[in-house]
Design a protein around this motif. Structure first.
Motif, PDB file in Angstrom:
ATOM      1  N   THR A  49       0.852  -1.186   0.000  1.00  0.00           N
ATOM      2  CA  THR A  49       0.000   0.000   0.000  1.00  0.00           C
ATOM      3  C   THR A  49       0.885   1.233   0.000  1.00  0.00           C
ATOM      4  OG1 THR A  49      -1.678  -1.180   1.273  1.00  0.00           O
ATOM      5  CG2 THR A  49      -1.819   1.216   1.268  1.00  0.00           C
ATOM      6  N   ALA A  50       0.582   2.179  -0.878  1.00  0.00           N
ATOM      7  CA  ALA A  50       1.285   3.460  -0.881  1.00  0.00           C
ATOM      8  C   ALA A  50       0.728   4.285   0.272  1.00  0.00           C
ATOM      9  CB  ALA A  50       1.089   4.169  -2.208  1.00  0.00           C
ATOM     10  N   ARG A  51       1.577   4.662   1.207  1.00  0.00           N
ATOM     11  CA  ARG A  51       1.122   5.388   2.396  1.00  0.00           C
ATOM     12  C   ARG A  51       0.449   6.703   2.022  1.00  0.00           C
ATOM     13  NH1 ARG A  51       5.906   4.733   6.802  1.00  0.00           N
ATOM     14  NH2 ARG A  51       4.336   5.594   8.171  1.00  0.00           N
ATOM     15  N   GLU A  52       1.016   7.415   1.083  1.00  0.00           N
ATOM     16  CA  GLU A  52       0.491   8.724   0.694  1.00  0.00           C
ATOM     17  C   GLU A  52      -0.902   8.634   0.079  1.00  0.00           C
ATOM     18  OE1 GLU A  52       1.943  11.517  -2.750  1.00  0.00           O
ATOM     19  OE2 GLU A  52       3.300  11.696  -1.032  1.00  0.00           O
ATOM     20  N   GLU A  53      -1.130   7.571  -0.680  1.00  0.00           N
ATOM     21  CA  GLU A  53      -2.403   7.419  -1.381  1.00  0.00           C
ATOM     22  C   GLU A  53      -3.378   6.504  -0.654  1.00  0.00           C
ATOM     23  OE1 GLU A  53      -1.824   6.533  -5.605  1.00  0.00           O
ATOM     24  OE2 GLU A  53       0.261   7.129  -5.325  1.00  0.00           O
ATOM     25  N   ASP A  54      -2.890   5.755   0.331  1.00  0.00           N
ATOM     26  CA  ASP A  54      -3.697   4.803   1.084  1.00  0.00           C
ATOM     27  C   ASP A  54      -4.481   3.873   0.158  1.00  0.00           C
ATOM     28  OD1 ASP A  54      -4.634   3.531   3.387  1.00  0.00           O
ATOM     29  OD2 ASP A  54      -6.434   4.779   3.427  1.00  0.00           O
ATOM     30  N   ARG A  55      -3.742   3.290  -0.798  1.00  0.00           N
ATOM     31  CA  ARG A  55      -4.376   2.319  -1.694  1.00  0.00           C
ATOM     32  C   ARG A  55      -3.376   1.236  -2.047  1.00  0.00           C
ATOM     33  NH1 ARG A  55      -3.746   2.884  -7.628  1.00  0.00           N
ATOM     34  NH2 ARG A  55      -2.147   4.457  -7.935  1.00  0.00           N
ATOM     35  N   ILE A  56      -3.900   0.075  -2.399  1.00  0.00           N
ATOM     36  CA  ILE A  56      -3.052  -1.049  -2.800  1.00  0.00           C
ATOM     37  C   ILE A  56      -2.453  -0.741  -4.169  1.00  0.00           C
ATOM     38  CG2 ILE A  56      -3.035  -3.487  -3.464  1.00  0.00           C
ATOM     39  CD1 ILE A  56      -5.282  -3.914  -1.384  1.00  0.00           C
ATOM     40  N   VAL A  57      -1.126  -0.835  -4.236  1.00  0.00           N
ATOM     41  CA  VAL A  57      -0.426  -0.554  -5.496  1.00  0.00           C
ATOM     42  C   VAL A  57       0.408  -1.728  -5.977  1.00  0.00           C
ATOM     43  CG1 VAL A  57      -0.376   1.946  -5.139  1.00  0.00           C
ATOM     44  CG2 VAL A  57       1.553   0.544  -4.324  1.00  0.00           C
TER      45      VAL A  57
END
Length: 181
Positions: free
Chosen positions: A78-86
């Motif tokens: 998960t990208a911390r900045e975007e809070d989504r699974i990447v």
């Protein structure tokens, strides 16, 4: 780039935080999102592509089952900045193609390629291999037409061992970094 390899207080011990990523075990609820790129033939053109959601679920959950035995398996990234699974990846022994030993693999959604997430993920996986699992070596593979993946491995200390014509991949190896101990 410092990485906190200790688990957050009161949370899953298999979770790690890096500068920009949260790495955690997969859950059933993650599979549909993961399939969005793991099932995309263009995004996975240099590696394995899951042809169905069921195939993806099986692969992800079998790896999770292996985490209990091996002490590692691919993480949901998960990208911390975007809070989504990447992405999905990390250190593992492949239950579907055994015999390679511990290896690193990484699979990312195409819209985050080029951000350095693969290098950050591989660095965290290697710290786990070196410090907690104390593995003598880690392996990886990269397709000849994927120079970005080869650069990720080389930056993390992997050296090309040989070309595997039956897999259409270069095999890479990285011995344990003892860090002076």
């Amino acid at each position: 780039m410092p990485t906190d390899t200790s688990p957050p207080a009161g949370r899953d011990k298999a979770m790690l935080r890096t500068e920009r990523l949260i790495l955690r075990p997969a859950r059933q609820a993650d599979v549909a999102t993961l399939f969005g790129f793991l099932g995309d033939a263009e995004a996975m053109k240099f590696t394995h592509v899951d042809s169905t959601l069921r195939d993806c679920r099986r692969r992800v959950m079998v790896h999770e089952w292996r985490r209990r035995h091996d002490g590692c398996a691919p993480w949901v990234v998960t990208a911390r900045e975007e809070d989504r699974i990447v992405g999905w990846g990390g250190l593992y022994q492949d239950p579907f193609e055994p015999g390679w030993g511990f290896e690193v693999g990484y699979y990312f959604h195409p819209d985050v390629w080029g951000r350095g997430y693969a290098s950050e993920l591989v660095g965290a996986a290697l710290r786990l291999a070196d410090r907690k699992l104390v593995l003598a070596e880690v392996w990886a593979m990269a397709h000849p037409e994927n120079p970005g993946s080869r650069r990720v491995l080389e930056k993390q200390g992997f050296r090309q061992v040989r070309y595997l014509p039956d897999r259409t991949r270069f095999l890479f190896r990285r011995p344990r970094d003892t860090g002076g101990d």
